[in-house]
Design a protein around this motif. Structure first.
Motif, mmCIF file in Angstrom:
data_model
loop_
_atom_site.group_PDB
_atom_site.id
_atom_site.type_symbol
_atom_site.label_atom_id
_atom_site.label_comp_id
_atom_site.label_asym_id
_atom_site.label_seq_id
_atom_site.Cartn_x
_atom_site.Cartn_y
_atom_site.Cartn_z
ATOM 1 N N LEU B 68 -1.873 -54.147 -76.303
ATOM 2 C CA LEU B 68 -0.964 -53.752 -77.238
ATOM 3 C C LEU B 68 -1.114 -52.107 -78.159
ATOM 4 N N ALA B 72 1.887 -49.493 -76.974
ATOM 5 C CA ALA B 72 2.528 -48.928 -78.710
ATOM 6 C C ALA B 72 2.513 -47.687 -79.516
ATOM 7 N N CYS B 74 1.194 -45.149 -77.325
ATOM 8 C CA CYS B 74 2.216 -44.096 -76.433
ATOM 9 C C CYS B 74 3.089 -43.396 -76.485
ATOM 10 N N ARG B 76 7.444 -43.860 -77.302
ATOM 11 C CA ARG B 76 8.795 -44.208 -77.829
ATOM 12 C C ARG B 76 9.218 -45.246 -77.655
ATOM 13 N N PRO B 77 10.139 -46.250 -78.711
ATOM 14 C CA PRO B 77 10.584 -47.093 -78.681
ATOM 15 C C PRO B 77 11.281 -47.067 -77.573
ATOM 16 N N HIS B 78 11.872 -46.437 -76.850
ATOM 17 C CA HIS B 78 13.417 -46.695 -75.421
ATOM 18 C C HIS B 78 12.565 -46.484 -74.826
ATOM 19 N N GLU B 79 11.366 -46.309 -74.152
ATOM 20 C CA GLU B 79 10.742 -46.150 -73.168
ATOM 21 C C GLU B 79 10.169 -47.776 -72.714
ATOM 22 N N GLU B 98 6.166 -56.864 -75.238
ATOM 23 C CA GLU B 98 7.377 -56.770 -76.525
ATOM 24 C C GLU B 98 7.953 -56.529 -77.605
ATOM 25 N N GLY B 101 8.430 -53.677 -79.048
ATOM 26 C CA GLY B 101 9.436 -53.450 -78.257
ATOM 27 C C GLY B 101 9.943 -52.669 -77.763
ATOM 28 N N LYS B 103 10.121 -52.623 -73.059
ATOM 29 C CA LYS B 103 10.310 -53.498 -71.961
ATOM 30 C C LYS B 103 9.035 -52.926 -71.000
ATOM 31 N N ILE B 104 9.255 -54.033 -69.915
ATOM 32 C CA ILE B 104 7.736 -54.523 -68.987
ATOM 33 C C ILE B 104 9.005 -54.243 -67.915
ATOM 34 N N ALA B 130 20.152 -43.823 -70.367
ATOM 35 C CA ALA B 130 21.032 -44.594 -72.158
ATOM 36 C C ALA B 130 20.783 -45.626 -71.303
ATOM 37 N N GLN B 132 18.909 -47.734 -68.936
ATOM 38 C CA GLN B 132 17.915 -48.324 -69.102
ATOM 39 C C GLN B 132 16.936 -47.754 -69.767
ATOM 40 N N ALA B 133 15.661 -48.690 -69.952
ATOM 41 C CA ALA B 133 14.754 -48.106 -70.702
ATOM 42 C C ALA B 133 14.440 -47.256 -69.673
ATOM 43 N N LYS B 134 13.786 -45.951 -70.276
ATOM 44 C CA LYS B 134 13.113 -45.415 -69.020
ATOM 45 C C LYS B 134 11.977 -45.199 -68.953
#
Lengths: 360, 360, 360, 360
Positions: B68, B72, B74, B76-79, B98, B101, B103-104, B130, B132-134
């Protein structure tokens, strides 16, 4: 490290009986993740001390883990904690609590402690529905960050206001050993269990290599606690090493015995400095001493000792923090005091000489 | 525990040399929070192994913490992270990732491993801007959750696709010792350092009481890593106990020596069962054996041994998981094999007798 | 609502030209999620105002969303924000920032504003490596929560200290219209763009139904911003309604025109009360007036008006907050002033009569 | 946009009656943050529909907000959601749920729907205490992401298994209008209220500019919901614009009327294509049509229409998604069908001619 250090109470390893216990039990196979025999023994020992068969007890690797787990497992996302501005979770845990999504509402401490008045004020100032996080928990540390302790009646008063405001109480016991061993308190583990919702007993600062024991009253919270531990990386595969340490610390009151050593060495330093005429920045109630010393004396002491400069006062004098521990050597304590006495004597001599100087 | 257990590779304490080192260094004062001499020694030893003076190395208390923290710190929140469906972070860490924050994104594994094709597929299926998580990082474990290992060329192929898609690579090395000691791989620590962005070396499953070493290539990420450790409760006051363990494990290649013992005992169990005619559910490349056994044999073995039932097949036979470790006793391995052989012989005899039965 | 309300600047709907624009464009088909023509027009209009072709602009539904998105998209988990104790993100956003994992370090405001000194102090008090979240961003609101505004030189001084400490600057512009329209400032949108890293222009409080425009300097942050918006529920399918509103507000300087109306009605109330001899608790620089009034006058005004009681002073007088808006009716402003004047006259008469009473 | 678009059901503004209502009520002063008269009216209207006086109803700006708020307000950190692999929260919300800390456990959908069997399987595969996030909620969308709908008995069966496993049910109603208006369902709002724990009614996709209504059964959860809304940036100052829209949509069943228009135009496209001999990739039960068309026909239709290519099949044909809405023009529907018919006729002619070609 060539100097002796009074920086903290975790500079040495563990009490030798712990090392011995680790060695003795090393090769037996044990169930993982805190379900080993040693952890069960340690839980039993704690339940006996607090007189509560139903308490749930879990062992975690660090104080920060104990705090963030206790808070994150109890609160809903919109709920906040009330704490002293000087609280460890506010000042020294790298936003560990905020990282779980929760706000800490702060109030200035009185002698390092939260009071019922401050709690009510924090509550009242954070009661605008929907626009302010809802206060739901009070965090106190005992001993406090400046070494003071709560008395039974102080904690009872906090418990009363919290009950009336529907607030939970978490006691951070990183230095609970020192608090319980303090001559300034009349509180027992049993009192603490009954007057709080969760508390934890610090092992790291009282002679363990690692480990804090979280004691949880609510059955359902306790039952789910290991999920939180695993989620935050705090569920050790070899939980046995936490169990064996607490089990050892609780035998023959070793835990209190070690804390008393730390407190008494601190008391010796404190009272000696007071006797020499130095003031204290905070009362010495446990194993932290905060004398206000002249800068020159501090320089002198630093030749042989390490300790933190806590603050610099307007008159140039320094607040220093001297921390003793279960492992503090008496000879070092005496050497520290002697150095201060000698410096004091020397400086008085100089002062006398200064006065005697003929005015030219 | 009356039965001998093959449940996991963390049922015993630590290799005796570690206990000895803890005892020997116990009373020296050390700087806290990972800045002790032992941790510095251990870092130096790892840097030598990977041939990279500039690598940052930090020791954390658990594998979940290592994962984790690596993720965490490495992302950014949207990655998001790409991992095999069977990945430890997907299946067995209570949503630890998760909870920070992220997604896997999962893809089915091939022999427990991710492949460049699967990585590209996961990337392509998650590229709607935008919405889907990158995808930004790939997680692989080596040895994998089913005991297989990556070869150098497999990892190089993954590194190539990750480079082309701007993805970081994290290798979970909870059982990296077993992987490096495997006869099925040609990979060195040096290769791993150069082909990944972060990886960690598991101590807990290779003879330490506790501790994993996270190795970080990026200087700035490495420099800030202790903040993340503190924030998540993974910065131990007595970091010395992690340092001393890794320092000991890295002397005289003790680490690899212990891993080899685990692998060779697993190989012995595996090849013996194969010789008896049993199939394997997964190749035995490290210290985990997954034989497919008749239910009756499993019952027989359970009289003296503990191990997990991994799956139940349609024909009634069972996949079991037998895990060996640095501490596995050879006599127990032999007893396990003998029990299987005797049961096999007995059952053949019965089969023969069954066949010989006159049809009434 | 039978009383006229001065509670806030969002009690009415939108300026009629906005409603008209919504109606006029209603049935044309537009690309979703902010990629519509109206949003492109509004972006162009803002870029013209700030003189920066390269700025990225996104429209979000609320001020809280604007703040939490700006902060969460910029900071790493261990990084913290510095803000005034009275900051909106501290006092009135239900821990929205903490819910994204970040700590807010507070300092008392001076006239509602942060100063370079306070920023440096906050930075210095939070610089213990690894044990304190790393300050990385400064949050200021303009106009402030008490209606004061930053001058160009004040902002430049903050920008200078932030540059030297490697801190980003976020300006909360919930009431940026009022700030720009204030006679107390010499700042332009262009200045703000160049002196901050991100800022947002509040629509909701300046005549829009909904919507705030976030202006981002860093290209890569800007490019990824929609991911964050979607992730936090702030990417509207019909982004067109935000675009059309900002596009309308920016035509013919309607935005500033509306803000000036709010400011001038506030100024009229403020100066009239001062003329009557009442003191102000905070300077009236925008559309919020904080007069200190006798409790009896407050009761009188409450017969026809709604406004907040902000504070109760020791002498029994009350601080009230009167907020005007783009929609405030002049007749109501006059009625409010008249009521105060009449009460004042009446109370003076009584005072005179009281004095003239013969002592019995 | 020169082409007519069937991309989605949110390309136009709002139904004209909504624009009219916004204009009519624009200048009245209203209490902020959802406490306005219009929101109260809309709540009353919804309570009447569901026959539940005690339900709590809150209006939020987006579907993603509705989902993340519903989930984050219900679950503890260690609790997880079960959803279909094709669920909106899994595939198209940029990890919005994971960003609140929760894991989504997925199972393949059957006709776009979750089934009791899949729920039980997900539950059973995630029941290793402490090592797997605890399943606590089931997420279903109705209509589903591929336009299918749940029948009353399907939902009742899900409710039964959820009750037995102590799982909450959340229904994502982004297209609940279309679902309720479908000829394939026998479900009413009242049924949904009684068979779920929370659900939300989508406004954005059924003729509103913005807004979704979250309906909450549990009193205490409902009471605290605005805190969560504020914390996540979803509590609008001018909540009136959400209230007035829902209030308008619920008058004279406008909501259902609009949904029926969308469904019937979709049905017309679907049945016409089927009549021409094309297959469907998913049943047309609401306002989404997924025909499988030859690539050449798709190219032809793209000259005048915009729609998504959903998938490419092995034989070179394309799955396209055609979405109709409350605003879909009948003339455009007919043009679309005519173009397909003409192309079909032309291609058959060519096929005939091809056949008639003399073999040279």
């Amino acid at each position: 490290m060539s100097k002796y250090n009074f920086l903290d109470d975790y500079s040495e390893g563990a009490h030798p009986r712990i090392i011995e216990a680790l060695a003795r039990t090393n090769m037996t196979q044990q169930t993982a993740y805190g379900n080993d025999e040693f952890s069960q023994d340690a839980r039993e020992a704690i339940r006996n001390k607090i007189g509560a068969d139903e308490a749930t007890i879990h062992f975690v690797p660090s104080g920060t883990a104990a705090n963030l787990l206790s808070i994150a497992s109890c609160l809903r996302p919109h709920e906040a904690i009330i704490a002293a501005s000087s609280a460890h979770i506010v000042m020294k845990e790298t936003a560990a609590i905020e990282a779980t999504g929760h706000k800490i509402i702060t109030q200035p401490a009185v002698d390092g402690k939260l009071t019922p008045d401050k709690i009510r004020l924090a509550f009242d100032q954070n009661s605008i529905f929907a626009h302010q996080a809802k206060p739901k928990m009070v965090y106190i540390s005992n001993a406090t960050e400046i070494g003071t302790v709560y008395t039974r009646s102080e904690l009872a008063a906090i418990a009363a206001i919290c009950k009336s405001l529907d607030l939970l109480i978490l006691m951070d016991g990183a230095r609970l050993g020192a608090a319980l061993a303090s001559s300034e308190t009349d509180m027992t583990l049993n009192d603490i269990y009954h007057l709080t919702d969760l508390f934890w007993i610090g092992g790291t600062k009282t002679g363990a290599l690692i480990g804090e024991a979280v004691v949880i009253k609510d059955k359902s919270l306790g039952a789910d606690f290991p999920y939180h531990m695993k989620q935050r990386g705090a569920l050790l595969a070899k939980g046995r090493i936490l169990g064996i340490q607490f089990s050892t610390l609780l035998q023959d009151d070793l835990f209190l015995h070690l804390a008393r050593h730390a407190n008494s060495t601190a008391a010796e330093i404190s009272s000696s400095l007071v006797k020499m005429g130095f003031n204290l920045w905070a009362k010495t109630e446990t194993n932290q001493v905060f004398p206000i010393l002249p800068s020159a004396l501090v320089q002198e002491l630093q030749k042989e000792f390490d300790f933190y400069i806590w603050d610099r006062l307007c008159d140039g004098s320094l607040v220093v923090r001297v921390v003793t521990s279960w492992a503090t050597e008496l000879s070092k304590v005496r050497r520290f005091i002697t150095m201060a006495e000698e410096w004091k004597a020397g400086s008085q001599e100089i002062a006398v000489l200064e006065k005697q100087k003929p005015v030219v």
